[in-house]
Design an enzyme around this catalytic site. Structure first.
Site, PDB file in Angstrom:
ATOM      1  CG  ASN A 231     -14.117  -3.607  -3.929  1.00  0.00           C
ATOM      2  OD1 ASN A 231     -15.043  -2.624  -3.843  1.00  0.00           O
ATOM      3  ND2 ASN A 231     -14.884  -4.596  -4.100  1.00  0.00           N
TER       4      ASN A 231
ATOM      5  CG  HIS B 235       8.436   3.062   9.601  1.00  0.00           C
ATOM      6  ND1 HIS B 235       8.761   4.309   9.210  1.00  0.00           N
ATOM      7  CD2 HIS B 235       7.099   2.685   9.345  1.00  0.00           C
ATOM      8  CE1 HIS B 235       7.445   4.643   8.539  1.00  0.00           C
ATOM      9  NE2 HIS B 235       6.605   3.619   8.654  1.00  0.00           N
TER      10      HIS B 235
END
Length: 185
Positions: free
Chosen positions: A85, A115
């Site tokens: 969507n 990270h």
């Protein structure tokens, strides 16, 4: 000769995202996403032409509503009839496989990149890519976040706004932050 950053990314090793070759790939993806997001729905069809060509694979009747964002595109694999969507973001530094007839609500976010834990590593752009797999006939509620390395089983439901930090078994409903099971198949 040392491995390229792309080779390290694909191998699931630590790599630096601050790399000219990776940036060139992201530019290609941004161009394809821009086309997808700006074409009229009639011109775009289920997936804009450039984005469709960029994706790793897309089953028949797979659909991505606009707006959409991805990092590379080539790591995204959509099953037959998968539906994303409006507002979905997939940071596909690793493969993202979305099963047949699986539905993603508005603003679902899938983050494959993790990270570095140390500040110096983050400043150097170090990250590691972890794949995401979502099975067939799953339903991911609006604004859910799925972290890298996660597998969500067939028929599973992720409640709106959930943050998925652990695997979700088949036919299990999870909600909350972090997501926890409230119903098992």
């Amino acid at each position: 000769m040392s491995a390229s950053e792309r080779t390290k990314m694909i191998a699931g090793e630590w790599y630096t995202c601050i790399d000219n070759d990776l940036e060139a790939l992201r530019v290609i993806a941004r161009d394809a996403v821009f086309e997808h997001n700006t074409l009229s729905p009639r011109q775009r069809g289920n997936i804009g032409p450039a984005l469709s060509a960029l994706l790793g694979s897309a089953g028949e009747r797979a659909r991505i509503e606009a707006p959409f964002h991805c990092a590379y595109g080539f790591n995204i694999h959509l099953g037959e009839g998968a539906f994303l969507n409006a507002g979905c973001t997939i940071l596909d530094t690793a493969p993202v496989r979305i099963g047949q007839r699986t539905l993603l609500g508005p603003n679902v976010q899938i983050y494959c990149a993790e990270h570095h834990k140390e500040a110096a590593g983050r400043q150097a752009g170090l990250e590691i890519a972890r794949a995401v797999t979502i099975g067939d006939s799953a339903w991911i509620g609006g604004s859910a976040i799925i972290l890298g390395g996660i597998s969500i089983g067939d028929g599973a439901i992720v409640g709106a706004g959930a943050v998925v930090t652990r695997d979700v078994p088949d036919n299990t409903t999870v909600v909350g932050n972090p997501a926890r099971a409230v119903k098992r198949g």
